[in-house]
Design a protein around this motif. Structure first.
Motif, PDB file in Angstrom:
ATOM      1  N   ARG A 274       0.839  -1.207   0.000  1.00 48.66           N
ATOM      2  CA  ARG A 274       0.000   0.000   0.000  1.00 48.66           C
ATOM      3  C   ARG A 274       0.878   1.262   0.000  1.00 48.66           C
ATOM      4  NH1 ARG A 274      -4.664  -0.904  -1.912  1.00 48.66           N
ATOM      5  NH2 ARG A 274      -4.996   1.289  -1.336  1.00 48.66           N
ATOM      6  N   HIS A 275       2.027   1.184   0.680  1.00 53.38           N
ATOM      7  CA  HIS A 275       2.959   2.317   0.673  1.00 53.38           C
ATOM      8  C   HIS A 275       3.529   2.541  -0.725  1.00 53.38           C
ATOM      9  CE1 HIS A 275       6.341   4.903   1.607  1.00 53.38           C
ATOM     10  NE2 HIS A 275       7.179   3.980   1.127  1.00 53.38           N
ATOM     11  N   VAL A 276       3.858   1.452  -1.427  1.00 50.58           N
ATOM     12  CA  VAL A 276       4.400   1.574  -2.785  1.00 50.58           C
ATOM     13  C   VAL A 276       3.366   2.214  -3.705  1.00 50.58           C
ATOM     14  CG1 VAL A 276       5.264   0.280  -4.774  1.00 50.58           C
ATOM     15  CG2 VAL A 276       5.977  -0.352  -2.465  1.00 50.58           C
ATOM     16  N   ILE A 277       2.087   1.889  -3.504  1.00 50.93           N
ATOM     17  CA  ILE A 277       1.029   2.503  -4.312  1.00 50.93           C
ATOM     18  C   ILE A 277       0.993   4.008  -4.087  1.00 50.93           C
ATOM     19  CG2 ILE A 277      -1.482   2.628  -4.606  1.00 50.93           C
ATOM     20  CD1 ILE A 277      -1.596  -0.354  -4.030  1.00 50.93           C
ATOM     21  N   VAL A 278       1.237   4.430  -2.830  1.00 51.85           N
ATOM     22  CA  VAL A 278       1.267   5.868  -2.543  1.00 51.85           C
ATOM     23  C   VAL A 278       2.454   6.524  -3.245  1.00 51.85           C
ATOM     24  CG1 VAL A 278       1.541   7.580  -0.704  1.00 51.85           C
ATOM     25  CG2 VAL A 278       0.077   5.595  -0.346  1.00 51.85           C
ATOM     26  N   VAL A 279       3.597   5.831  -3.264  1.00 54.95           N
ATOM     27  CA  VAL A 279       4.798   6.389  -3.898  1.00 54.95           C
ATOM     28  C   VAL A 279       4.650   6.418  -5.420  1.00 54.95           C
ATOM     29  CG1 VAL A 279       7.284   6.084  -4.200  1.00 54.95           C
ATOM     30  CG2 VAL A 279       6.232   5.636  -1.973  1.00 54.95           C
ATOM     31  N   PHE A 280       4.042   5.356  -5.991  1.00 52.03           N
ATOM     32  CA  PHE A 280       3.825   5.279  -7.445  1.00 52.03           C
ATOM     33  C   PHE A 280       2.327   5.178  -7.715  1.00 52.03           C
ATOM     34  CE2 PHE A 280       7.873   3.154  -6.464  1.00 52.03           C
ATOM     35  CZ  PHE A 280       8.746   3.996  -7.149  1.00 52.03           C
ATOM     36  N   PRO A 281       1.596   6.282  -7.639  1.00 50.31           N
ATOM     37  CA  PRO A 281       0.131   6.230  -7.682  1.00 50.31           C
ATOM     38  C   PRO A 281      -0.449   5.730  -8.998  1.00 50.31           C
ATOM     39  CG  PRO A 281       0.916   8.497  -7.791  1.00 50.31           C
ATOM     40  CD  PRO A 281       2.112   7.653  -7.489  1.00 50.31           C
ATOM     41  N   GLY A 282       0.243   5.862 -10.093  1.00 52.85           N
ATOM     42  CA  GLY A 282      -0.345   5.454 -11.366  1.00 52.85           C
ATOM     43  C   GLY A 282       0.130   4.113 -11.857  1.00 52.85           C
ATOM     44  N   ASP A 283       0.950   3.405 -11.105  1.00 52.57           N
ATOM     45  CA  ASP A 283       1.517   2.125 -11.536  1.00 52.57           C
ATOM     46  C   ASP A 283       0.536   1.002 -11.194  1.00 52.57           C
ATOM     47  OD1 ASP A 283       3.046  -0.100 -12.127  1.00 52.57           O
ATOM     48  OD2 ASP A 283       4.909   0.849 -11.438  1.00 52.57           O
ATOM     49  N   LEU A 284      -0.110   0.451 -12.253  1.00 47.26           N
ATOM     50  CA  LEU A 284      -1.125  -0.583 -12.023  1.00 47.26           C
ATOM     51  C   LEU A 284      -0.520  -1.892 -11.543  1.00 47.26           C
ATOM     52  CD1 LEU A 284      -3.504  -0.052 -15.086  1.00 47.26           C
ATOM     53  CD2 LEU A 284      -3.680   0.880 -12.776  1.00 47.26           C
ATOM     54  N   ARG A 285       0.766  -2.129 -11.808  1.00 51.15           N
ATOM     55  CA  ARG A 285       1.370  -3.402 -11.393  1.00 51.15           C
ATOM     56  C   ARG A 285       1.327  -3.560  -9.877  1.00 51.15           C
ATOM     57  NH1 ARG A 285       7.133  -2.818 -13.996  1.00 51.15           N
ATOM     58  NH2 ARG A 285       6.766  -0.765 -13.059  1.00 51.15           N
ATOM     59  N   TRP A 286       1.699  -2.488  -9.173  1.00 54.45           N
ATOM     60  CA  TRP A 286       1.703  -2.567  -7.708  1.00 54.45           C
ATOM     61  C   TRP A 286       0.285  -2.667  -7.149  1.00 54.45           C
ATOM     62  CZ3 TRP A 286       5.934  -4.121  -5.803  1.00 54.45           C
ATOM     63  CH2 TRP A 286       7.162  -3.749  -6.346  1.00 54.45           C
ATOM     64  N   MET A 287      -0.669  -2.029  -7.824  1.00 53.57           N
ATOM     65  CA  MET A 287      -2.057  -2.140  -7.368  1.00 53.57           C
ATOM     66  C   MET A 287      -2.561  -3.572  -7.510  1.00 53.57           C
ATOM     67  SD  MET A 287      -3.891   1.364  -8.680  1.00 53.57           S
ATOM     68  CE  MET A 287      -5.343   0.953  -7.744  1.00 53.57           C
ATOM     69  N   ARG A 288      -2.180  -4.222  -8.627  1.00 53.52           N
ATOM     70  CA  ARG A 288      -2.623  -5.604  -8.822  1.00 53.52           C
ATOM     71  C   ARG A 288      -1.987  -6.526  -7.771  1.00 53.52           C
ATOM     72  NH1 ARG A 288      -5.134  -5.278 -13.743  1.00 53.52           N
ATOM     73  NH2 ARG A 288      -4.279  -3.770 -15.223  1.00 53.52           N
ATOM     74  N   VAL A 289      -0.690  -6.322  -7.520  1.00 52.24           N
ATOM     75  CA  VAL A 289      -0.013  -7.160  -6.516  1.00 52.24           C
ATOM     76  C   VAL A 289      -0.624  -6.946  -5.131  1.00 52.24           C
ATOM     77  CG1 VAL A 289       2.187  -7.595  -5.353  1.00 52.24           C
ATOM     78  CG2 VAL A 289       2.134  -7.227  -7.825  1.00 52.24           C
TER      79      VAL A 289
END
Length: 663
Positions: A47-62
């Motif tokens: 969830r922290h990585v999603i905050v750092v990279f808000p538009g990166d769908l890969r981290w959202m899927r993971v």
């Protein structure tokens, strides 16, 4: 480096897992919660990585694939509660059905149906996203439902732990996914930032409640949370209303100060009422009041201990309560003798209280297993000890009839009761020792008088026995001998009976009593003897009189003793014989005066009137007034005699209490 709320929450989750393992690494529950905490830490880092990279769908899927494992994690904790001795590998193989949720979540998260990129760096959430949200919440609700069904067959600590799992774990996951959905639906990013902190707080509360040695009850926690929420909401509305009203009349700073002051007053007044409504305080207050009432009563130590045992078994709803006190290097009580030199009792004294659950959950201690064996042998569910420098007082309770363990709030109440009971029993034992010492001193003082009183009839009997061989043929001598033997033996028997009345311990049961009704019953018993002696019984009762707190039978014995003395004192008076009974209310209680028209009390006797063997009657032993004084002292009442006056009879004044004595 970006510091976000998910990162702080991940650090907290890692600390929670480390603490769980450190607390008791041998316990399977601690290890399972450590694994689950590691998984939660990993999810929060994503969830922290999603905050750092808000538009990166890969981290959202993971991150969403990882969130699909929440039902498996909660199930593992539940299965560990139900089957604490199963290894983790075997447990993972039994998950079966719950693996469908991470599989389904992974399928949806990897598709464009969940979310896509609009080409400008923003995420577009599709129907699949909300499907995953509702699926995650539905999985937790399904898990909660199956857990509730399994609750019906569980007893003891397992039942409480499963309730806490639902309250903490399931609620945390549902709350987290609910906030994520609202954040996207409302477009409010603050909800998403709040979610990790709320989640880790609920998750940490669940882990702590499952690992702490202070066993908690889910109902108690819910009651406190609701009570605090209502209090905060009520105070907030009250302060807001006061501030809005006071702004019409005062400056802003004065209005602010006034609203805060009144808000604090309102919180102080409302809090006890909320506790009473929730019945969280009422039960504890009642049992404490009952314990204080028992302690105030003048009971022998054995009778007081029996009353406390009945109170404890009723309060704890258990079959057995044992009170043990130190005596000659042992803890003795309730048919149990525990040697104090055993090492497990040093551990018990250092812990102050112990339950089987505390020993199971806590970090392994030397001699902990021996102490647990003591609990098992006595089938005890809780033991509390005194907080003094040595182990001198112990209360042990058996497992409640409901088989529910003793939660920490109940242990706190038991510790408070232990303090009251120890103080009361110590005082009772001290009073008993003092009374015993006084009786021993009295025996020393009375020894010579008793010997004199018994020797006189024995000398008469001995003289006649010596003369009997030479005068046996004389009928008159034999008749006189038999009559004298009967009289003198009866005299010794009466003396022995009165001495036993003086020295025997009495178990008095004071209660609220109508003094006039008691006197009427006493006068009915002595009226026939008064008529035979031509003595009038005069009543001078005050109409409005408070009830007295006495033992009716004991006071009746005192009244009859004084009345018979007054009647006998007027035997040689030719006329105008009477005994007067007067009642008056005064500042110290109720005064009962018994006066007569006899010759009065001699001055040399008056000063020693209530000492044993002080009498002016030829047929008495002088023990009656000493017995009366002893009875009244036990009832916290007093008796005095008016100083002798020429031409006046005797007057005895008794002050009876209207209220129970305070310790």
């Amino acid at each position: 480096m970006t510091l976000s709320s998910p990162l702080w929450a991940a650090v907290a989750a890692l600390a929670i897992g480390t603490a769980a393992l450190w607390t008791n690494p041998r316990r399977r529950m601690n290890r399972v919660l450590t694994y689950v905490s590691a998984y939660v830490t990993f999810w929060l880092v994503l969830r922290h990585v999603i905050v750092v990279f808000p538009g990166d769908l890969r981290w959202m899927r993971v991150a969403w694939i990882a969130s699909g494992l929440f039902p498996v994690g909660i199930w593992l904790v539940r299965d560990t509660i139900l089957r604490p001795h199963v290894r983790l590998i075997a447990r993972l193989g039994a998950v079966r059905f719950w693996w469908l949720f991470p599989a389904a979540t992974s399928g949806v998260a990897l598709s464009s149906w969940a979310f896509t990129n609009d080409g400008f760096g923003s995420v577009v959430y599709g129907p699949g996203y909300y499907t995953m949200l509702f699926g995650a919440i539905g999985a937790q609700l399904l898990l909660a439902g199956t857990t509730f069904r399994k609750l019906r067959g569980q007893i003891g600590a397992r039942r409480l732990e499963m309730q806490l799992l639902i309250l903490g774990g399931v609620t945390a996951v549902c709350f987290a996914h609910g906030l994520l959905g609202l954040s996207v639906y409302l477009g409010d990013a603050s909800l998403g930032r709040t979610m990790p902190l709320v989640f880790v707080a609920l998750f940490g509360g669940m882990v702590w409640s499952l690992l702490t040695t202070r066993l908690l009850d889910a109902r108690h926690i819910v009651t406190i949370v609701v009570e605090k929420a209502v209090l905060v909401a009520g105070v907030t509305v009250f302060v807001w209303g006061i501030q809005q009203l006071s702004l019409q009349f005062f400056a802003e700073w004065l209005s602010y100060g006034l609203s805060i002051a009144l808000g604090l007053w309102f919180a102080t007044e409302v809090r006890p009422w909320l506790q009473e409504v929730s019945q969280r305080k009422t039960a504890g207050e009642k049992v404490r009041r009952d314990a204080y009432e028992i302690g105030r009563r003048d009971l022998p130590p054995e009778a007081m201990e029996a009353e406390f045992v009945r109170l404890l078994t009723s309060w704890a709803d258990c079959e057995r309560a044992v009170i043990l006190m130190a005596s000659q290097g042992r803890l003795v009580g309730g048919g149990i003798e525990w040697p104090l030199d055993q090492p497990e009792f040093k551990l018990l004294h250092s812990l102050r209280w112990v339950t089987p659950e505390r020993l199971d959950r806590g970090r392994p201690r030397p001699h902990g297993q021996a102490l647990k064996n003591r609990l098992s042998e006595g089938r005890f569910g809780a033991i509390v000890v005194s907080g003094g420098p040595s182990l001198a007082f112990v209360i042990a309770l058996s497992v409640p009839r409901s088989c529910q363990p003793y939660s920490f709030p109940r242990i706190l109440k038991l510790i408070a009761l232990e303090t009251i009971i120890e103080s009361s029993l110590s005082r009772a034992h001290y009073v008993a020792k003092v009374q015993h010492a006084e009786k021993l001193a009295t025996v020393g003082v009375l020894g010579a008088s008793i010997a004199h009183e018994i020797r006189n009839p024995l000398v008469s009997i001995k003289t006649f026995v010596q003369l009997l061989p030479g005068h046996y043929q004389e009928q008159a001598f034999r008749d006189k001998f038999f009559r004298l033997i009967g009289d003198e033996v009866g005299r010794i028997d009466r003396l022995t009976e009165q001495l036993m009345d003086l020295s025997a311990p009495r178990v008095l049961v004071p209660k609220d009593t109508d003094l006039h009704e008691l006197l009427a019953a006493s006068l009915d018993l002595i009226s026939s003897k008064a008529e035979d002696r031509s003595v009038a019984l005069i009543r001078d009762f005050e109409p409005q009189l408070s009830s007295v707190f006495v033992d009716p039978s004991a006071v009746k014995q005192v009244v009859m003793n004084l009345a018979f003395n007054a009647i006998q004192a007027q035997e040689h008076q030719p006329s105008d014989r009477w005994v007067k009974f007067s009642t008056r209310q005064n500042a110290n209680g109720v005064e009962l005066a018994i006066s007569d028209n006899g010759p009065g009390i001699a001055g040399e006797v008056w000063e020693r009137l209530f000492q044993p063997f002080q009498t002016t009657k030829s047929s008495g032993f002088g023990l009656g007034l000493a017995i009366c004084k002893d009875i009244l002292s036990s009832l916290h009442a007093s008796i005095t005699a008016d100083p002798p006056a020429s031409g006046c009879g005797a007057t005895f004044r008794i002050i009876l209490p209207c209220q129970p004595p305070t310790t």
